[in-house]
Design an enzyme around this catalytic site. Structure first.
Site, PDB file in Angstrom:
ATOM      1  CB  SER A 168      -8.501  -1.740   4.972  1.00 11.70           C
ATOM      2  OG  SER A 168      -9.022  -3.019   4.706  1.00 11.70           O
TER       3      SER A 168
ATOM      4  CD  GLU B 132      -5.254   0.212   2.910  1.00 14.07           C
ATOM      5  OE1 GLU B 132      -4.950  -0.731   3.670  1.00 14.07           O
ATOM      6  OE2 GLU B 132      -5.903   0.044   1.870  1.00 14.07           O
TER       7      GLU B 132
ATOM      8  NE  ARG C  46      -3.527  -2.564   0.295  1.00 19.05           N
ATOM      9  CZ  ARG C  46      -3.093  -3.709  -0.250  1.00 19.05           C
ATOM     10  NH1 ARG C  46      -2.024  -3.750  -1.026  1.00 19.05           N
ATOM     11  NH2 ARG C  46      -3.747  -4.833  -0.032  1.00 19.05           N
TER      12      ARG C  46
HETATM   13  C1  LIG Z   1     -15.533  -0.728  -0.459  1.00 17.33           C
HETATM   14  C2  LIG Z   1     -14.055  -0.503  -0.556  1.00 17.33           C
HETATM   15  C3  LIG Z   1     -13.189  -1.581  -0.670  1.00 17.33           C
HETATM   16  C4  LIG Z   1     -11.804  -1.403  -0.812  1.00 17.33           C
HETATM   17  N1  LIG Z   1     -10.994  -2.501  -0.929  1.00 17.33           N
HETATM   18  C5  LIG Z   1      -9.671  -2.323  -1.130  1.00 17.33           C
HETATM   19  C6  LIG Z   1      -8.813  -3.463  -1.319  1.00 17.33           C
HETATM   20  O1  LIG Z   1      -9.235  -4.615  -1.308  1.00 17.33           O
HETATM   21  N2  LIG Z   1      -7.490  -3.224  -1.530  1.00 17.33           N
HETATM   22  C7  LIG Z   1      -6.975  -1.968  -1.571  1.00 17.33           C
HETATM   23  O2  LIG Z   1      -5.773  -1.826  -1.781  1.00 17.33           O
HETATM   24  N3  LIG Z   1      -7.771  -0.877  -1.376  1.00 17.33           N
HETATM   25  C8  LIG Z   1      -9.098  -1.025  -1.162  1.00 17.33           C
HETATM   26  N4  LIG Z   1      -9.900   0.077  -0.970  1.00 17.33           N
HETATM   27  C9  LIG Z   1      -9.299   1.415  -0.942  1.00 17.33           C
HETATM   28  C10 LIG Z   1      -9.310   2.137  -2.304  1.00 17.33           C
HETATM   29  O3  LIG Z   1     -10.315   1.606  -3.136  1.00 17.33           O
HETATM   30  C11 LIG Z   1      -7.968   2.044  -3.025  1.00 17.33           C
HETATM   31  O4  LIG Z   1      -6.948   2.637  -2.260  1.00 17.33           O
HETATM   32  C12 LIG Z   1      -8.028   2.720  -4.404  1.00 17.33           C
HETATM   33  O5  LIG Z   1      -6.922   2.286  -5.164  1.00 17.33           O
HETATM   34  C13 LIG Z   1      -8.041   4.234  -4.334  1.00 17.33           C
HETATM   35  O6  LIG Z   1      -8.344   4.730  -5.631  1.00 17.33           O
HETATM   36  P1  LIG Z   1      -9.102   6.110  -5.816  1.00 17.33           P
HETATM   37  O7  LIG Z   1      -9.154   6.400  -7.275  1.00 17.33           O
HETATM   38  O8  LIG Z   1     -10.395   6.106  -5.118  1.00 17.33           O
HETATM   39  O9  LIG Z   1      -8.069   7.106  -5.123  1.00 17.33           O
HETATM   40  P2  LIG Z   1      -8.384   8.300  -4.116  1.00 17.33           P
HETATM   41  O10 LIG Z   1      -8.979   7.750  -2.879  1.00 17.33           O
HETATM   42  O11 LIG Z   1      -9.127   9.371  -4.815  1.00 17.33           O
HETATM   43  O12 LIG Z   1      -6.896   8.805  -3.817  1.00 17.33           O
HETATM   44  C14 LIG Z   1      -6.016   7.994  -3.070  1.00 17.33           C
HETATM   45  C15 LIG Z   1      -4.634   8.683  -3.062  1.00 17.33           C
HETATM   46  O13 LIG Z   1      -4.089   8.670  -4.374  1.00 17.33           O
HETATM   47  C16 LIG Z   1      -3.786   9.989  -4.828  1.00 17.33           C
HETATM   48  N5  LIG Z   1      -4.051   9.984  -6.268  1.00 17.33           N
HETATM   49  C17 LIG Z   1      -5.187   9.605  -6.893  1.00 17.33           C
HETATM   50  N6  LIG Z   1      -5.024   9.684  -8.230  1.00 17.33           N
HETATM   51  C18 LIG Z   1      -3.760  10.133  -8.450  1.00 17.33           C
HETATM   52  C19 LIG Z   1      -2.998  10.426  -9.621  1.00 17.33           C
HETATM   53  N7  LIG Z   1      -3.500  10.264 -10.841  1.00 17.33           N
HETATM   54  N8  LIG Z   1      -1.719  10.881  -9.475  1.00 17.33           N
HETATM   55  C20 LIG Z   1      -1.191  11.035  -8.239  1.00 17.33           C
HETATM   56  N9  LIG Z   1      -1.869  10.772  -7.095  1.00 17.33           N
HETATM   57  C21 LIG Z   1      -3.128  10.319  -7.198  1.00 17.33           C
HETATM   58  C22 LIG Z   1      -4.699  10.897  -4.006  1.00 17.33           C
HETATM   59  O14 LIG Z   1      -4.159  12.196  -3.881  1.00 17.33           O
HETATM   60  C23 LIG Z   1      -4.701  10.159  -2.660  1.00 17.33           C
HETATM   61  O15 LIG Z   1      -3.539  10.453  -1.917  1.00 17.33           O
HETATM   62  C24 LIG Z   1     -11.283  -0.083  -0.819  1.00 17.33           C
HETATM   63  C25 LIG Z   1     -12.151   1.009  -0.692  1.00 17.33           C
HETATM   64  C26 LIG Z   1     -13.515   0.808  -0.567  1.00 17.33           C
HETATM   65  C27 LIG Z   1     -14.441   2.000  -0.469  1.00 17.33           C
END
Ligand SMILES: Cc1cc2nc3c(=O)[nH]c(=O)nc-3n(C[C@H](O)[C@H](O)[C@H](O)COP(=O)(O)OP(=O)(O)OC[C@H]3O[C@@H](n4cnc5c(N)ncnc54)[C@H](O)[C@@H]3O)c2cc1C
Length: 300
Positions: free
Chosen positions: A222, A292, A173
């Site tokens: 998480s 996380e 992560r």
């Molecule tokens: C129901 C649920 C289940 C989940 N299960 C998992 C799982 O099994 N495994 C897991 O790893 N995670 C899980 N997550 C967490 C989440 O889905 C992941 O971390 C996901 O990859 C985040 O993507 P996002 O586009 O929503 O990023 P965001 O939440 O919008 O951003 C996350 C971070 O990335 C940065 N960021 C986003 N895009 C860019 C970019 N293009 N360039 C630079 N920085 C950027 C943001 O500034 C922030 O710091 C879960 C979340 C939910 C709600």
């Protein structure tokens, strides 16, 4: 902000929103407004926005689906950029796929399975965009997106450059790409496989997740990383916090590492619960739970 808005109106082609509530862009459905919220049309538009923001010395933040963010109730002072329009996917020969950061991970996985590009199906069910998945090194079932990355492309507004996978500090992560610029796209290396088998595996993984992560209400997956050799949910359960509530925020009864907005929670409720969980686990297990989820817009 006025100078910034005027400069943007001179050349930015995407959408510009003012005082946009971030609760509409986070899976927790929490967070106050961003002064300015931008949806660039393409990579050139993104670079233009970054140059204007730098010229006007404004704070900025790029987000994907907000599925890993706890935004404060007062929101983000500055510019939030959301990359949903950067959504190109190009399937190349030899299992290579070039993907822009705004592509939904689930959509990409579905297409890859259909085309016989294997590997990513192990990540089925993780919400978010490809950029967010790369920054977080999202993963599940002993697989993480880093395993499939050949190159990551970044921009700071002055051009785009590529980092090979071995130049990125991918760990559990973690990518180390924070503050390195905006991730614009990636080249993935996948394995050629039978589309029917890939699709079956994808559906199986989705069904499994549905069963074990049967959490109702708005949440962000998480909240804490698993400490080495331990599961965060077990430590939280052992500390007796399953179902613990502050305001309308609750440690999920179905999965103790999830905190649920039961409807009407504030970000302050969630943060208070996070801190209580950390203190209780430290007291009962001697382990310091590391976040996380990312905190946005909180003053120290
Ligand atoms: C129901 C649920 C289940 C989940 N299960 C998992 C799982 O099994 N495994 C897991 O790893 N995670 C899980 N997550 C967490 C989440 O889905 C992941 O971390 C996901 O990859 C985040 O993507 P996002 O586009 O929503 O990023 P965001 O939440 O919008 O951003 C996350 C971070 O990335 C940065 N960021 C986003 N895009 C860019 C970019 N293009 N360039 C630079 N920085 C950027 C943001 O500034 C922030 O710091 C879960 C979340 C939910 C709600």
């Amino acid at each position: 902000m006025q100078g910034l808005l005027e400069d943007l109106k001179n050349g930015f082609r995407g959408e510009i929103l003012e005082q946009e509530p971030l609760s509409a862009h986070t899976s927790w459905k929490l967070g106050g407004p961003a002064d300015i919220f931008l949806l660039p049309q393409n990579r050139a538009d993104l670079q233009y926005a970054l140059r204007v923001i730098q010229k006007n010395q404004q704070s900025w933040l790029v987000i994907g689906n907000g599925s890993n963010l706890l935004v404060s109730d007062s929101g983000f002072s500055g510019v939030v950029i959301q990359l949903g329009q950067l959504a190109k996917i190009e399937f190349l020969t030899g299992g290579k796929v070039e993907v822009e950061s705004g592509v939904q991970l689930g959509h990409l996985i579905k297409l890859c399975c259909r085309k016989g590009f294997g590997g990513l199906e192990e990540l089925s069910g993780i919400p978010g965009m490809v950029g967010g998945a790369l920054l977080m090194n999202a993963g599940a079932i002993d697989t993480e997106i880093a395993n499939f990355v050949s190159q990551v492309y970044l921009t700071d507004g002055q051009g785009e450059w590529a980092l090979r996978r071995e130049q990125v500090d991918f760990e559990y992560r973690h990518s180390g790409l924070d503050d390195k610029g905006v991730i614009t796209r990636t080249m993935l290396q996948l394995n050629e496989a039978d589309p029917k088998e890939l699709e079956e595996r994808r559906l199986k993984i989705l069904a499994r997740r549905k069963k074990i992560q049967n959490v109702s209400g708005a949440h962000a997956g998480s909240v804490f990383k698993n400490p080495a050799g331990e599961k965060a949910w077990q430590l939280i359960d052992r500390a007796g916090l399953r179902g613990r509530r502050i305001g309308k925020a609750e440690v999920s009864t179905a999965h103790c590492n999830h905190i649920v907005n039961m409807g009407g929670a504030s970000s302050v409720d969630v943060l208070a619960l996070i801190e209580e969980v950390q203190q209780a686990v430290l007291r009962t297990s001697g382990r310091k739970l590391e976040l996380e989820v990312r905190l946005v817009g909180w003053k120290d």
